[in-house]
Design a protein around this motif. Structure first.
Motif, PDB file in Angstrom:
ATOM      1  N   ARG A  23       0.810  -1.228   0.000  1.00 54.45           N
ATOM      2  CA  ARG A  23       0.000   0.000   0.000  1.00 54.45           C
ATOM      3  C   ARG A  23       0.844   1.279   0.000  1.00 54.45           C
ATOM      4  NH1 ARG A  23      -4.805  -0.829   4.313  1.00 54.45           N
ATOM      5  NH2 ARG A  23      -5.528   1.093   3.285  1.00 54.45           N
ATOM      6  N   ILE A  24       2.108   1.134  -0.353  1.00 52.53           N
ATOM      7  CA  ILE A  24       2.943   2.340  -0.478  1.00 52.53           C
ATOM      8  C   ILE A  24       2.401   3.239  -1.582  1.00 52.53           C
ATOM      9  CG2 ILE A  24       5.222   3.180  -1.195  1.00 52.53           C
ATOM     10  CD1 ILE A  24       6.458   0.852   0.335  1.00 52.53           C
ATOM     11  N   CYS A  25       1.982   2.650  -2.686  1.00 49.14           N
ATOM     12  CA  CYS A  25       1.448   3.452  -3.793  1.00 49.14           C
ATOM     13  C   CYS A  25       0.228   4.249  -3.357  1.00 49.14           C
ATOM     14  CB  CYS A  25       1.096   2.556  -4.978  1.00 49.14           C
ATOM     15  SG  CYS A  25      -0.053   1.216  -4.584  1.00 49.14           S
ATOM     16  N   GLU A  26      -0.604   3.662  -2.509  1.00 52.00           N
ATOM     17  CA  GLU A  26      -1.791   4.353  -2.007  1.00 52.00           C
ATOM     18  C   GLU A  26      -1.393   5.560  -1.167  1.00 52.00           C
ATOM     19  OE1 GLU A  26      -5.793   3.273   0.609  1.00 52.00           O
ATOM     20  OE2 GLU A  26      -3.950   2.113   0.884  1.00 52.00           O
ATOM     21  N   ARG A  27      -0.394   5.376  -0.313  1.00 51.07           N
ATOM     22  CA  ARG A  27       0.053   6.476   0.561  1.00 51.07           C
ATOM     23  C   ARG A  27       0.779   7.564  -0.219  1.00 51.07           C
ATOM     24  NH1 ARG A  27       1.436   1.977   3.773  1.00 51.07           N
ATOM     25  NH2 ARG A  27       3.659   2.192   3.267  1.00 51.07           N
ATOM     26  N   GLU A  28       1.511   7.181  -1.248  1.00 50.23           N
ATOM     27  CA  GLU A  28       2.335   8.147  -1.973  1.00 50.23           C
ATOM     28  C   GLU A  28       1.551   8.980  -2.987  1.00 50.23           C
ATOM     29  OE1 GLU A  28       5.636   8.924  -1.724  1.00 50.23           O
ATOM     30  OE2 GLU A  28       5.767   7.660   0.050  1.00 50.23           O
ATOM     31  N   CYS A  53       2.605  11.069 -12.958  1.00 52.91           N
ATOM     32  CA  CYS A  53       3.733  11.714 -12.266  1.00 52.91           C
ATOM     33  C   CYS A  53       4.829  10.708 -11.923  1.00 52.91           C
ATOM     34  CB  CYS A  53       3.255  12.415 -11.003  1.00 52.91           C
ATOM     35  SG  CYS A  53       2.837  11.282  -9.648  1.00 52.91           S
ATOM     36  N   GLN A  54       4.517   9.419 -12.029  1.00 56.51           N
ATOM     37  CA  GLN A  54       5.478   8.323 -11.831  1.00 56.51           C
ATOM     38  C   GLN A  54       5.921   8.150 -10.373  1.00 56.51           C
ATOM     39  OE1 GLN A  54       6.953   6.256 -14.457  1.00 56.51           O
ATOM     40  NE2 GLN A  54       5.304   7.053 -15.730  1.00 56.51           N
ATOM     41  N   ARG A  55       5.242   8.813  -9.430  1.00 54.58           N
ATOM     42  CA  ARG A  55       5.633   8.667  -8.024  1.00 54.58           C
ATOM     43  C   ARG A  55       5.435   7.224  -7.556  1.00 54.58           C
ATOM     44  NH1 ARG A  55       8.538  11.570  -4.049  1.00 54.58           N
ATOM     45  NH2 ARG A  55       8.076  10.558  -2.080  1.00 54.58           N
ATOM     46  N   CYS A  56       4.306   6.611  -7.909  1.00 51.93           N
ATOM     47  CA  CYS A  56       4.037   5.237  -7.479  1.00 51.93           C
ATOM     48  C   CYS A  56       5.026   4.262  -8.103  1.00 51.93           C
ATOM     49  CB  CYS A  56       2.599   4.847  -7.809  1.00 51.93           C
ATOM     50  SG  CYS A  56       2.199   4.902  -9.568  1.00 51.93           S
ATOM     51  N   ARG A  63       8.716  -3.125  -7.973  1.00 56.57           N
ATOM     52  CA  ARG A  63       8.581  -2.755  -9.384  1.00 56.57           C
ATOM     53  C   ARG A  63       7.346  -3.429 -10.011  1.00 56.57           C
ATOM     54  NH1 ARG A  63      11.332   0.785  -7.999  1.00 56.57           N
ATOM     55  NH2 ARG A  63      13.397   1.361  -8.709  1.00 56.57           N
ATOM     56  N   ALA A  64       6.250  -3.353  -9.269  1.00 53.25           N
ATOM     57  CA  ALA A  64       5.026  -4.012  -9.722  1.00 53.25           C
ATOM     58  C   ALA A  64       4.151  -3.109 -10.583  1.00 53.25           C
ATOM     59  CB  ALA A  64       4.218  -4.491  -8.511  1.00 53.25           C
ATOM     60  N   LEU A  65       4.526  -1.832 -10.708  1.00 48.64           N
ATOM     61  CA  LEU A  65       3.658  -0.866 -11.387  1.00 48.64           C
ATOM     62  C   LEU A  65       4.289  -0.316 -12.655  1.00 48.64           C
ATOM     63  CD1 LEU A  65       2.424   1.147  -8.275  1.00 48.64           C
ATOM     64  CD2 LEU A  65       0.996  -0.286  -9.737  1.00 48.64           C
ATOM     65  N   LYS A  66       3.442  -0.044 -13.637  1.00 50.23           N
ATOM     66  CA  LYS A  66       3.819   0.698 -14.835  1.00 50.23           C
ATOM     67  C   LYS A  66       2.658   1.614 -15.200  1.00 50.23           C
ATOM     68  CE  LYS A  66       4.757  -2.735 -17.635  1.00 50.23           C
ATOM     69  NZ  LYS A  66       5.161  -3.471 -18.861  1.00 50.23           N
ATOM     70  N   ILE A  67       2.987   2.819 -15.639  1.00 52.57           N
ATOM     71  CA  ILE A  67       1.976   3.736 -16.174  1.00 52.57           C
ATOM     72  C   ILE A  67       2.213   3.824 -17.672  1.00 52.57           C
ATOM     73  CG2 ILE A  67       0.920   6.016 -16.014  1.00 52.57           C
ATOM     74  CD1 ILE A  67       0.893   4.499 -13.384  1.00 52.57           C
ATOM     75  N   VAL A  68       1.212   3.494 -18.454  1.00 53.69           N
ATOM     76  CA  VAL A  68       1.383   3.492 -19.904  1.00 53.69           C
ATOM     77  C   VAL A  68       0.291   4.344 -20.544  1.00 53.69           C
ATOM     78  CG1 VAL A  68       2.467   1.219 -19.920  1.00 53.69           C
ATOM     79  CG2 VAL A  68      -0.007   1.400 -20.204  1.00 53.69           C
ATOM     80  N   LYS A  69       0.594   4.876 -21.699  1.00 49.82           N
ATOM     81  CA  LYS A  69      -0.372   5.659 -22.462  1.00 49.82           C
ATOM     82  C   LYS A  69      -1.529   4.765 -22.888  1.00 49.82           C
ATOM     83  CE  LYS A  69      -1.372   9.552 -24.749  1.00 49.82           C
ATOM     84  NZ  LYS A  69      -1.594  10.840 -24.103  1.00 49.82           N
ATOM     85  N   ASN A  70      -2.752   5.242 -22.641  1.00 49.46           N
ATOM     86  CA  ASN A  70      -3.923   4.462 -23.018  1.00 49.46           C
ATOM     87  C   ASN A  70      -4.081   4.450 -24.535  1.00 49.46           C
ATOM     88  OD1 ASN A  70      -6.791   3.666 -23.395  1.00 49.46           O
ATOM     89  ND2 ASN A  70      -6.799   3.785 -21.162  1.00 49.46           N
ATOM     90  N   THR A  71      -4.322   3.290 -25.081  1.00 43.31           N
ATOM     91  CA  THR A  71      -4.428   3.166 -26.538  1.00 43.31           C
ATOM     92  C   THR A  71      -5.849   3.360 -27.054  1.00 43.31           C
ATOM     93  OG1 THR A  71      -4.667   0.769 -26.307  1.00 43.31           O
ATOM     94  CG2 THR A  71      -2.442   1.620 -26.684  1.00 43.31           C
ATOM     95  N   CYS A  72      -6.798   3.574 -26.139  1.00 40.37           N
ATOM     96  CA  CYS A  72      -8.172   3.835 -26.583  1.00 40.37           C
ATOM     97  C   CYS A  72      -8.221   5.218 -27.218  1.00 40.37           C
ATOM     98  CB  CYS A  72      -9.128   3.757 -25.401  1.00 40.37           C
ATOM     99  SG  CYS A  72     -10.851   4.024 -25.835  1.00 40.37           S
ATOM    100  N   ALA A  73      -8.449   5.300 -28.514  1.00 39.62           N
ATOM    101  CA  ALA A  73      -8.319   6.561 -29.240  1.00 39.62           C
ATOM    102  C   ALA A  73      -9.578   6.898 -30.019  1.00 39.62           C
ATOM    103  CB  ALA A  73      -7.137   6.489 -30.199  1.00 39.62           C
ATOM    104  N   LEU A  74      -9.796   8.192 -30.230  1.00 43.28           N
ATOM    105  CA  LEU A  74     -10.859   8.656 -31.113  1.00 43.28           C
ATOM    106  C   LEU A  74     -10.422   8.435 -32.563  1.00 43.28           C
ATOM    107  CD1 LEU A  74     -11.678  12.013 -29.302  1.00 43.28           C
ATOM    108  CD2 LEU A  74     -12.974   9.887 -29.177  1.00 43.28           C
ATOM    109  N   ARG A  75     -11.359   8.513 -33.468  1.00 45.85           N
ATOM    110  CA  ARG A  75     -11.029   8.310 -34.879  1.00 45.85           C
ATOM    111  C   ARG A  75     -10.046   9.374 -35.356  1.00 45.85           C
ATOM    112  NH1 ARG A  75     -15.904   6.690 -38.797  1.00 45.85           N
ATOM    113  NH2 ARG A  75     -14.042   6.384 -40.080  1.00 45.85           N
TER     114      ARG A  75
END
Length: 501
Positions: A23-28, A53-56, A63-75
């Motif tokens: 739960r470090i990610c939750e606190r941070e 912000c990449q804090r988590c 190293r269980a987390l990654k933030i990636v750009k969402n690929t759901c896109a408009l036309r």
């Protein structure tokens, strides 16, 4: 139920095989992205709140987390870009002006990347900066245009007040309130150790930082926040802020949520009240009015401190700078189109102003043509990103450079562009005590000193490769520059030849 038309911009990817539910990610996370499900004893994520912000990611021990750009896109649409559509969704929902921070991200020309540097070969030997003298010290302020002698025949060596920098780089204006106490402490301590200067911005100077006055530039903006006689005399120089690159032609606004405790005391306004700087100084409507303010500040400080006038880079910047040079100012600071800020209207940030490279070249040429270049020093900022940018700026005519975003990145900023919310997870653009303490001022000082020490070595290496051994020899030496992928008009404004010529 109202429909949310905007799908989350980022996906939070959690590896269940690595996550230990610490739960470090939750606190941070100050944005509330990570949520603990007590029934299932697992963590989930609300991606609508993620700002990348990449804090988590940085604090996760496994190293269980990654933030990636969402690929759901408009036309796809070459006219209606996805970001333009999303901005309309936001304004249709809120009815408000869009705010952004940290400089314009649009894919316009970055001229630093289209300018190449020359190097010495056989006929003009290079210089080894490790074994031969290399001068990076500069003096900012009015210089004499000719040699004068006293009645007894001795040289008159009297100079107007000067700022002495060990390296031609300073920390640009970032106010106490827009950034935290610990961020200011980091900048002040680093400036003192490096033998350079940091700028208070328009928020006044916290009483704890008067001890760094010999390395401080105090700013006077239209709101006059925190301006009083002791403040003016505390710094080594005074800067009049007429404009900034991220929002030319408009004023400043610090939300009341950030006007708390010592910020309120330092700015001399009530807690919780919005700090609004008007667009114009209401006592400056001409160069003559500006001259009056310049000399009022000089009078208040007994003519012992140089006065800087800071303006945004706009299309008639050369004429503006010519007027400022005649106003009695000692230094002109020009902030370019890509300059960062804590909050700016998105439309202004992305559409108003011109790149600093073109502004600098045109100002330097105009002042030289009019024979008044020595009357002022030029300091430029607005996305100066590395030592090579500094060298190119000086070769185009600058005496020194301001950096701000680069300094914040050194402190840990990840350019998540949500400074205006006050929830900076890295303790920089926030006044929340539990977040401010995440930035250790001593560690911040160390990282800033490391950054500029590295840049100084790189500057010396580049100059040595050119066969140049001092900043003064480099200043305005455009013969050392060549352009690529530019039009003839761009090359003409920059005053440089095309590569191969």
């Amino acid at each position: 139920m109202a429909i949310n038309y905007i799908y989350p911009e980022f996906d939070v990817i959690r590896d269940p095989n690595r996550c230990i539910t610490c739960r470090i990610c939750e606190r941070e996370c100050s944005n509330g992205v990570h949520i603990y499900d007590a029934d299932r004893k697992t963590l989930r994520a609300d991606e609508t709140k993620c700002v990348d912000c990449q804090r988590c990611v940085a604090t996760c021990p496994t190293r269980a987390l990654k933030i990636v750009k969402n690929t759901c896109a408009l036309r796809e649409n070459e006219n209606w870009h996805e970001n333009s559509i999303k901005e309309i969704f936001k304004q249709a929902s809120s009815g408000g002006v869009l705010l952004s921070s940290m400089g314009a991200p649009n894919p316009l020309a970055v001229y630093w990347e289209r300018i190449l540097l020359n190097a010495s070969q056989v006929t003009n030997p290079s210089i080894d900066p490790l074994r031969e003298p290399m001068e990076t010290r500069v003096f900012l302020g009015r210089k004499p245009s000719k040699i004068t002698r006293r009645p007894d025949g001795t040289l008159d060596t009297t100079l107007a007040p000067q700022l002495e920098l060990e390296t031609p780089i300073m920390f640009s204006a970032m106010s106490y309130g827009s950034i935290s106490y610990n961020a200011h402490a980091s900048l002040a301590r680093a400036a003192q150790e490096l033998g350079i200067f940091y700028n208070t911005g328009e928020g006044g100077l916290h009483e704890d930082f008067y001890q760094y006055g010999a390395h401080t530039i105090v700013q006077v903006a239209s709101g006059r926040f925190g301006v009083h006689e002791d403040y003016l005399n505390a710094g080594a120089a005074i800067e009049i802020k007429m404009g900034q690159g991220a929002k030319p032609g408009i004023g400043g606004h610090l939300p009341g949520a950030k006007i708390v405790g010592d910020v309120s005391k330092t700015r001399m306004i009530p807690e919780g009240s919005d700090a609004i700087s008007p667009a114009p100084h209401h006592d400056v409507y001409s160069i003559e009015d500006l001259r009056q303010l310049v000399f009022s500040l000089k009078e208040a400080t007994r003519y012992q401190k140089p006065v800087i006038v800071k303006v945004a880079a706009v299309h008639n910047i050369a004429a503006i700078a010519s007027g400022i040079a005649r106003s009695g100012a000692d230094i002109i600071a020009i902030d370019g189109y890509r300059g960062g800020t804590g909050a700016a209207p998105t439309r202004i940030r992305d559409n108003v102003g011109i790149p600093i490279e073109l502004a600098l070249a045109s100002v330097d040429k105009r002042l030289r043509d009019e024979g008044i270049r020595n009357d002022v020093s030029l300091v430029v900022g607005g996305s100066v990103r590395n030592a090579a940018d500094v060298v190119k700026a000086i070769a185009l005519g600058a005496d020194a450079c301001y950096i701000a975003t680069a300094a914040l990145i050194a402190l840990g900023c990840h350019l998540c562009r949500t400074c205006q919310t006050g929830r900076c997870n890295w303790g920089i653009a926030t006044q929340r005590a539990e977040l401010v303490k995440r930035l250790d001022p001593d560690e911040g000082r160390r990282r800033l000193v490391n950054l500029l020490t590295a840049w100084r070595y790189e500057i010396m290496e580049i100059m040595g490769g050119m066969g140049i051994n001092s900043i003064e020899t480099l200043r305005g030496n455009r013969s050392m520059l060549r352009g690529v992928n530019m039009t003839s008009k761009e090359l003409e404004i920059l005053g440089i030849a095309h590569a191969g010529e």
